[in-house]
Scaffold this motif. Structure first.
Motif, short mmCIF file in Angstrom:
data_model
loop_
_atom_site.label_atom_id
_atom_site.label_comp_id
_atom_site.label_asym_id
_atom_site.label_seq_id
_atom_site.Cartn_x
_atom_site.Cartn_y
_atom_site.Cartn_z
N ILE A 88 -11.23 94.36 28.43
CA ILE A 88 -10.63 95.84 28.04
C ILE A 88 -11.64 96.93 28.34
N HIS A 89 -11.11 97.98 29.10
CA HIS A 89 -12.08 99.07 29.40
C HIS A 89 -11.03 100.24 29.10
N GLU A 90 -11.47 101.00 28.35
CA GLU A 90 -10.60 102.42 28.19
C GLU A 90 -9.08 102.03 27.90
N HIS A 91 -8.67 100.90 27.01
CA HIS A 91 -7.44 100.59 26.44
C HIS A 91 -6.59 99.89 27.63
N ASP A 92 -7.19 99.43 28.51
CA ASP A 92 -6.69 98.87 29.82
C ASP A 92 -7.39 97.67 30.25
N VAL A 93 -6.86 96.68 30.80
CA VAL A 93 -7.53 95.59 31.37
C VAL A 93 -8.36 96.02 32.77
N ASP A 94 -9.70 95.73 32.79
CA ASP A 94 -10.57 95.93 33.74
C ASP A 94 -10.47 94.71 34.87
N ASN A 95 -9.72 95.05 35.92
CA ASN A 95 -9.60 94.02 36.93
C ASN A 95 -10.67 93.44 37.48
N ASP A 96 -11.82 94.18 37.87
CA ASP A 96 -12.99 93.63 38.63
C ASP A 96 -13.89 93.04 37.50
N ALA A 97 -14.00 93.71 36.66
CA ALA A 97 -14.99 93.11 35.41
C ALA A 97 -14.34 91.91 35.08
N SER A 98 -13.15 91.58 34.99
CA SER A 98 -12.34 90.03 34.50
C SER A 98 -12.70 89.22 35.65
N LEU A 99 -12.89 89.40 36.91
CA LEU A 99 -12.79 88.31 38.08
C LEU A 99 -14.01 87.42 37.59
N GLU A 100 -15.18 88.34 37.30
CA GLU A 100 -16.52 87.38 36.98
C GLU A 100 -16.22 86.42 35.99
N ALA A 141 -13.49 78.95 35.48
CA ALA A 141 -13.13 77.84 36.61
C ALA A 141 -14.10 76.86 36.93
N VAL A 142 -15.52 77.37 37.16
CA VAL A 142 -16.56 76.49 37.39
C VAL A 142 -16.80 75.92 36.14
N SER A 143 -16.85 76.32 34.89
CA SER A 143 -17.04 75.45 33.78
C SER A 143 -15.96 74.20 33.47
N ALA A 163 -16.57 70.17 33.71
CA ALA A 163 -16.13 69.24 32.89
C ALA A 163 -15.05 68.21 33.10
N GLY A 164 -14.58 68.30 34.42
CA GLY A 164 -14.07 67.11 34.89
C GLY A 164 -12.48 67.66 35.55
N ALA A 165 -12.27 68.91 35.39
CA ALA A 165 -10.66 69.30 35.84
C ALA A 165 -10.80 69.29 37.30
N ASP A 166 -9.33 68.58 37.76
CA ASP A 166 -8.94 68.40 39.21
C ASP A 166 -8.42 69.36 39.79
N ILE A 167 -7.92 70.38 39.15
CA ILE A 167 -7.10 71.41 39.64
C ILE A 167 -7.48 72.62 38.83
N ILE A 168 -7.65 73.79 39.43
CA ILE A 168 -7.60 74.97 38.52
C ILE A 168 -6.64 75.88 38.85
N ILE A 197 -12.40 83.07 42.47
CA ILE A 197 -12.71 81.72 41.92
C ILE A 197 -12.81 80.64 43.18
N ARG A 198 -12.19 80.80 44.25
CA ARG A 198 -12.62 80.01 45.35
C ARG A 198 -13.94 80.30 45.82
N SER A 199 -14.47 81.38 45.75
CA SER A 199 -15.85 81.76 46.20
C SER A 199 -16.76 81.03 45.12
N ALA A 200 -16.46 81.32 43.85
CA ALA A 200 -17.33 80.52 42.99
C ALA A 200 -17.49 79.14 43.09
N LEU A 201 -16.32 78.45 43.15
CA LEU A 201 -16.17 76.92 43.22
C LEU A 201 -16.82 76.55 44.37
N ASP A 202 -16.68 77.14 45.51
CA ASP A 202 -17.41 76.75 46.76
C ASP A 202 -18.99 76.82 46.52
#
Length: 328
Positions: free
Chosen positions: A135-147, A153-155, A159-164, A177-182
């Motif tokens: 949350i930033h200024e009472h709204d969801v901050d899109n780009d800050a949330s992506l990280e 997803a990586v975590s 742990a063993g998840a087969d699909i995200i 997420i695709r970039s981080a997984l790769d």
């Protein structure tokens, strides 16, 4: 009766049960079903969700019994939702290596390695404010949330998840997420994207089960307007271009036209999410004796397959598997 005019005899193909089975166009299989599970911290907890009869919050020590039952029924996939004891503004429990979903995944994979574990990748169950991002200024901050979503997803995969399965509806979440997984070496892990997720009134019981009701406002700035159809195709197109491997349409029953639109426009596996409100309505009517629960549930699951879904996430998975087994 003689000298009848010529007309088509469609009823010939409905005359007996065997003929109807022979010409049936759409089929539901146990392998089509994904069962949602809510995992909580603590021990010996099996707490029924009041608005979802037959659905429970389970502590990790009771997962073994649940996975055994699913395996015996032939259900091959679960999607995990975590309900932590502690929450904070950034939802750090979502990407903790000892987070509730991570712990549950390790237990399930140790017990039944062939059980597909799909990890719901979102922050709403872990944030103190109940929203799906920072949350930033009472709204969801899109780009800050992506990280944070990428870290989650990586975590989960470690742990063993087969699909995200990212359900957050942030712009660019599949790319992040695709970039981080790769980068982490998980190039083989598919992303089951909540590509088309509406700001629906059918989610109420889920928010009871996952303790994820927003503490202020709503999710209409990131989930889709139920009035919009073409927007669904734009959303799905973006996710396909960014590397999604499955496309989820959520909810399912009131959005079968969208399921068909997505099916007609994309060649990836399509997943219909038969959501909590759809489940709760049927259960309530059945408990009052107003409907034939088995007949109605099987009809609506078939409608999702007929609309174009390849898979169905449904709280009816165990019931449906039992009914399918008895009709063989």
């Amino acid at each position: 009766m003689t000298n009848l005019p010529t007309f088509d005899r469609h009823r010939r193909l409905r005359h007996t049960s065997a003929i109807r089975d022979l010409v049936r166009e759409t089929h539901l299989h146990i392998a089509d079903l994904v069962y949602p599970m809510f995992v909580v911290e603590g021990e010996k907890i099996k707490q029924e969700v009041p608005s979802m009869p037959g659905v429970y919050q389970l502590s990790i020590d009771l997962l073994t019994e649940e996975i055994d039952e699913l395996d015996q029924l032939g259900i091959q996939a679960v999607i995990l939702f975590g309900v932590p004891n502690e929450k904070d503004a950034e939802g750090t429990g979502a990407f903790s290596d000892n987070g509730i979903v991570q712990q549950a995944t390790r237990v399930i994979k140790a017990q039944k390695p062939s059980m597909l574990v799909i990890a719901d990748t979102c922050l709403c169950e872990y944030t103190s404010h109940g929203h799906c991002g920072v949350i930033h200024e009472h709204d969801v901050d899109n780009d800050a949330s992506l990280e944070l979503l990428a870290k989650t997803a990586v975590s989960q995969v470690k742990a063993g998840a087969d699909i995200i399965a990212p359900s957050n509806m942030m712009d660019g979440f599949v790319t992040a997420i695709r970039s981080a997984l790769d980068v982490a070496g998980f190039t083989q892990i598919p992303i089951m994207s909540y590509a088309v997720k509406y700001a629906s009134s059918f989610y109420g019981p889920f928010r009871d089960a996952a303790d994820s009701t927003p503490q202020f406002g709503d999710r209409k700035t990131y989930q889709m307007d139920p009035a919009n159809r073409l927007e669904a195709l734009r959303e799905a197109k973006s996710d396909v271009a960014e590397g999604a491997d499955f496309l989820i349409v959520k909810p399912a029953l009131s959005y079968l036209d969208i399921v068909r639109d997505v099916r007609n426009n994309f060649d990836l596996p399509i997943v219909a999410y038969n959501v909590s409100g759809e489940y709760a309505m049927v259960k309530a009517a059945a408990q009052n004796g107003w409907i034939d629960e088995k007949a109605l549930v099987m009809e609506k699951l078939l409608s999702m397959k007929r609309a174009g879904a390849d898979l169905i996430i449904t709280y009816f998975a165990k019931d449906a598997a039992k009914w399918l087994a008895t009709t063989k």
